[in-house]
Every structure is written in structure tokens, then in C-alpha cells.
Design an enzyme around this catalytic site. Structure first.
Site, PDB file in Angstrom:
ATOM      1  N   GLY A   7       8.450   3.039  -8.402  1.00 38.35           N
ATOM      2  CA  GLY A   7       7.096   3.772  -7.873  1.00 38.35           C
ATOM      3  C   GLY A   7       7.442   3.969  -6.028  1.00 38.35           C
ATOM      4  O   GLY A   7       8.335   4.450  -5.717  1.00 38.35           O
ATOM      5  N   SER A   8       6.262   3.363  -4.919  1.00 37.53           N
ATOM      6  CA  SER A   8       6.651   3.832  -3.501  1.00 37.53           C
ATOM      7  C   SER A   8       8.250   3.701  -3.250  1.00 37.53           C
ATOM      8  O   SER A   8       9.151   2.149  -3.598  1.00 37.53           O
ATOM      9  CB  SER A   8       6.623   3.602  -3.061  1.00 37.53           C
ATOM     10  OG  SER A   8       6.163   3.788  -1.675  1.00 37.53           O
ATOM     11  N   GLY A   9       8.356   4.038  -1.957  1.00 35.05           N
ATOM     12  CA  GLY A   9       9.855   4.127  -1.150  1.00 35.05           C
ATOM     13  C   GLY A   9       9.934   2.543  -0.312  1.00 35.05           C
ATOM     14  O   GLY A   9      10.436   2.153   0.059  1.00 35.05           O
TER      15      GLY A   9
END
Lengths: 417, 143
Positions: B67-69
Site C-alpha cells: 500500500g501507500s507511502g
């Protein structure tokens, strides 16, 4: 980590900011196991939520920062509600004083050279894109695979070091900055016909979950539109961490499956079927109450064409639920010129620039049930409300607009093969 | 009580230092942003087996990030004092490196075997990040 003579000099620079940044890059590079630094010849994306750079103990509004300039071409991602905020109906985002304060922070970043693009899909509006092989420092789920796979640039994530990277135009050579790490190790065959935007959204999620951090070469994905590539990218990098992939004929780095794998055998072959998409669809439909309070469209931010399609579908209708259609600053302005903002307003919705329910604004007050057309927004929004259960429906853009108009969720799995 | 041999897992030092404690193991790839709450030090991802259980004071073990940073939120827990005392993972990338730097606690990554398949929640784990060695003492020793 090996430093060049120039980099050694920078480490002992008379400019205190340069030496501080270099010290941080050395610490970062060693944690990353990097052997050297590379020169950023593409661009840097800077988070501008706050004026603080905690890893360096620097406040960008500090008078000592006056006159300092970032060496790399640098832009901002979305950080707030940059336009249409008067209409949002959520505090503090609709408070002029609060907006002014946030703009002040952005302006202090602008002074050192951060260009206010204010978008999660910044690569659509930043006007200067990296070419194949150029080094960048980006973040954001849909952006990473766009830069790496679609543009063929060497795009890495550097969260917590972006300022040091932008200020020096140097970054550790690791992860996607190293050629060997960009080679495919997995083969993904798409065995279902991808047609709709939702198909690509769900396909991206299914592949992401199967790959996590691995680099796949994919076949059989058809001929995606730009919207479909953006959606697929966002989900590849949400369901998993697929920040790089190959599709022969679409991505520039490998012209065949064999070339993408560098002639090696894939470690694993994954076949994606209709049932995998359906499984993702069911996971995203995390709701039972069909009365919808709030509809969010624009993850990633809608392009001009997505906005046009939504407006044509909505025109002449009247919403029972709250509706946000979200885009970037530039598309907002063109949409306003086109009369789209007025059409949305007349239907009872709002056009916004920069607003993300996950990253900045949250959902409007009294939202128990929302509807979205993107796995990414769907899967993150609920975590922010734990332990309260926020219910989320997932479907097509049309399903979502229908829900905004009728106040009822009527979306259904479309079937298909 | 039978004294069984300790299990040794080798990996790469990401952040140096030594720490030991009870393991908390995510068998799923871990996800940040809104699905981890750094103020409370808890995973908030829907249906995650560890949802709501603090990582605070534990050795946090997982296979990979996803997933996201916003994965870096795991690291931000240090600012709230809710942080795990060490991290051990199998395959990382820029997310785990940036997250570990912010966490600023002993971290061993790129382990030779997937530690989330060997270690279970409640096992006693000693992380010698300087040497890149993780020592595991199983909670339920085989009889």
C-alpha cells in the site's frame, strides 16, 4: 556508502542546509543498503502538509531559510482543499481563516521552489515529466507505477527525506533506482476480458494482493484508457506494493515477456480470473445499510474526461446524499469555465480541488455509509474511523452517482467472463 | 522443562541496536496510512487479525509492506511513545526503510527466511540488528 569528491565537499559545505541534508542522506543511504548516491535529473514531489521538516529540525518559515532554493525541480502533492473549499461543508476546511493559514504554509514552500500542483495525480498536470531512465523522488500510490512502468523513469519513494533529496538533487541508489530491481520476477496472465474502469480497478487490486512487493510482467490486459491505467496503478500499489511492472507493448522498458524477465524463468505464474475480480469487489463492499449518506468520486483525482463523464451523467438530476467530485487545481479551473462546477452545484453536489477524504478532510459529519468508485479510497477510509464502523459501498461511477441521487445503494456485481 | 534450541534468523541491519521482547506477528503484509493509527500504536485495517492490539513495547514481525507511502505511520508511532521496540521483516522496500528511519528502533530486514512464518505472537525475540541476527524462543516449546 561511497561518496564522490563533490559529495564529500557537500557534506562539509559552508551552507549549513546542504551539510545537514547530506548528513541525512548518508544516514538514509546506509539504512537502505545503498552503495552510492545518484543525481536527481527528473523531479521531486514534496509533502507540504506542515512547514516543519522534522528529520532535519528545520522550519521552512524560519528567517534563516530566506533565499534558499531547492536544486531539483520540485512540485507539491495535494495537501488540503485548494479550490471549492467554500462549498465543502466540513470544518475547518470551509473556514476562510483556516484556509488562509494553510495557504501561508504552502507559500513558504513556494518561496524555496515548490511548485503548487496540489494533486495526487500530479504527473497529469506537472507539465515537465521525467523521461525514461531519469531519477525521481515521488510518492502516492497511482504515481509510483506511472513513473516507473508507464514513463520508464527511475522513481523511488523517499518519505522523510524529500527535502534533503530536493535541496541537494541527490538520492540513495536503491530499490527502483537500481536496474536489477526493476526486472520482472513474476508472470501475471489476465484470463478475463478487462473492459470497464471498474474491471481495471479490481484487476489492479487482485494483482497487487498476489504480488505484494514483487515486479510482474503482465499479459492479456487489453488496451486500457488513461483512466483505466490510473485506476489499475492506484490499486496495484494499494492491494500490494507494485511500484513497477511491465506490459510489453504498453510500457517502455521491455518489449517482450522474455525481455521483462531478462530471459529467466518466472518465480511464480499467477492467472487472474473473473472470480478474483469478484472477490476483490466483495471485499470492497463493506456495507449492509443501503441508505447512503455520502458519495466520494475522484480517487485518483478525476481527469477532465472523467469529470466530463460524471457531469453529463449527473446533469438535470438532484442529489439526496452528499456528493463530492474531486479533481486537481487545473482541471477544476477548466471545469469551472465549462460550467461543470455550476451543473454539479445545481444537482446538489460540490466540485472540489485537492480534497481527499483519506488524506486530508475526512468524511462529512454524520456520515455512516459512503459510496466510492475506487478500491484505494474504499480500503483506507474505514481504518481512519476505527473503532466506529464506517460502511462503504463500492461500484462504478454510475452506481455512485445513482446512489447520490436516490440516496440508496443499488450497485450489483456485473458478472462477465 | 525441556530447553529447546533457539531459532536463529539472519537478515540485514537496517537500523542498528539491540532489543528483546515479546513478538507481535502480522501474517498479512502490513499497510499504513489510515490503516495504522500511530497515536494508539494499533493496526486499524478492516478484518486484520491484529486489529486494535497495540504494537507498543513489542517486537513487530511481518512479511512485507503493502500500500501507500503512509506505511511510514508505523515509524511515526515513536513520536507518540506507542512504538514497537524493534522490527523484523522478510522482504521490504523503500517503505520499510523510510518507516524504520522514522521509527528509529533496531530493525532487521531482508531475512533469509520469512520470519512471520517462523515467529508467532507471544514468542520471545532478541533482535541484534548490528549483527543482523534475530534469536527466537518459541512460547510453546515442542514436547
Amino acid at each position: 556508502m561511497h561518496l564522490t569528491r563533490e559529495e564529500e565537499k557537500m557534506l562539509k559545505s559552508d551552507d549549513w542546509v546542504t551539510s545537514k541534508c547530506m548528513e541525512h542522506l548518508v544516514k538514509y543511504g546506509e539504512a537502505a543498503g545503498a552503495e552510492r548516491l545518484v543525481d536527481i535529473d527528473g523531479n521531486v514531489v514534496m509533502p507540504t502538509f506542515s512547514s516543519m521538516i522534522p528529520e532535519l529540525g528545520i522550519d521552512v518559515t524560519d528567517p534563516e531559510m530566506a533565499g534558499k532554493r531547492l536544486k531539483a525541480f520540485t512540485i507539491s502533492r495535494n495537501w488540503s482543499v485548494s479550490d471549492g473549499w467554500e462549498d465543502i461543508g466540513v470544518t475547518p476546511w470551509n473556514d476562510p481563516e483556516d484556509h488562509r493559514r494553510r495557504m501561508q504554509i504552502l507559500k513558504s514552500w513556494m518561496r524555496i521552489g515548490v511548485h503548487p500542483i496540489n494533486s495526487c495525480a500530479y504527473y497529469l498536470t506537472q507539465t515537465y515529466l521525467p523521461t525514461a531512465g531519469q531519477y525521481c523522488s515521488w510518492h502516492e500510490s497511482s504515481a509510483m507505477p506511472y513513473g516507473n512502468a508507464i514513463l520508464g523513469a527511475k522513481v523511488n519513494f523517499d518519505l522523510g527525506a524529500e527535502f534533503s533529496v530536493a535541496y541537494t538533487a541527490k538520492a540513495p541508489a536503491y530499490d527502483m533506482r537500481v536496474d536489477e530491481n526493476r526486472v520482472a520476477t513474476r508472470l501475471v496472465n489476465c484470463e478475463t476480458r478487462l473492459k470497464t474502469d471498474m474491471d481495471y480497478d479490481l484487476f489492479g487490486w487482485a494483482v497487487g494482493e498476489a504480488m505484494t512487493v514483487e515486479v510482474p510482467v503482465m499479459t492479456g490486459i487489453g488496451k486500457p484508457t488513461q483512466t483505466q491505467i490510473l485506476k489499475m496503478n492506484a490499486e496495484l500499489n494499494t492491494g500490494g506494493q507494485v511500484r513497477m511492472y511491465h506490459v510489453p507493448g504498453l510500457t517502455p522498458e521491455a518489449s517482450s515477456v522474455d525481455a521483462a524477465l531478462k530471459g529467466r524463468k518466472p518465480v511464480e505464474i499467477v492467472n487472474i480470473r473473473r472470480e478474483d475480480l469478484k472477490r476483490a469487489y466483495e471485499k470492497m463492499n463493506y456495507a449492509s445499510d443501503e441508505d447512503v449518506d455520502f458519495v466520494y468520486l475522484g480517487c485518483p483525482f478525476y481527469s477532465l474526461n472523467d469529470l466530463r463523464r460524471a457531469v453529463y451523467y449527473l446533469e438535470g438530476k438532484k442529489c439526496k446524499a452528499k456528493l463530492w467530485i474531486v479533481t486537481d487545481d487545473w482541471t477544476f479551473k477548466v471545469g469551472e469555465l465549462m460550467g461543470y462546477r455550476q451543473i454539479i452545484k445545481k444537482a446538489g453536489g460540490v466540485l472540489l480541488a485537492g480534497a481527499c477524504a483519506v488524506v486530508s478532510t475526512g468524511v462529512p459529519p454524520n456520515t455512516d455509509v459512503m459510496a466510492v468508485d475506487a478500491c484505494k479510497q474504499d480500503y483506507y477510509i474505514t481504518g481512519g474511523y476505527y473503532p466506529r464502523k464506517l460502511e462503504v459501498w463500492y461500484g462504478t461511477m454510475e452506481d455512485c452517482i445513482d446512489a447520490a441521487v436516490t440516496g440508496k445503494w443499488r450497485g450489483k456485481w456485473p458478472g462477465g467472463e | 522443562m525441556n530447553e529447546t534450541a533457539k531459532i536463529i534468523i539472519k537478515g540485514r541491519k537496517v537500523i542498528g541496536g539491540v532489543a528483546e521482547g515479546e513478538a507481535i506477528v502480522s501474517k498479512w503484509p502490513t499497510m499504513g496510512l489510515n490503516n495504522f493509527n500511530p497515536q494508539l500504536g494499533i493496526i486499524t485495517e478492516r478484518d486484520h487479525p491484529l486489529k486494535g492490539i497495540p504494537l507498543t513495547g513489542k517486537v513487530f514481525v511481518f512479511p512485507t509492506p503493502r500500500g501507500s507511502g503512509g506505511w511510514v505511520n508505523f515509524g511515526r508511532s515513536t513520536a507518540f511513545g506507542t512504538n514497537p521496540i524493534a522490527m523484523v521483516y522478510y522482504k521490504g522496500n523503500a517503505l520499510t526503510i523510510c518507516g524504520a528511519l522514522v521509527l528509529d528502533r533496531p530493525t532487521v530486514g531482508e531475512c533469509e527466511q520469512d520470519p512471520s512464518k517462523i515467529i508467532d505472537t507471544g514468542d520471545w525475540v532478541k533482535v541484534d540488528a548490528d549483527k543482523g541476527i534475530v534469536e527466537v524462543e518459541k512460547k510453546d516449546k515442542p514436547k
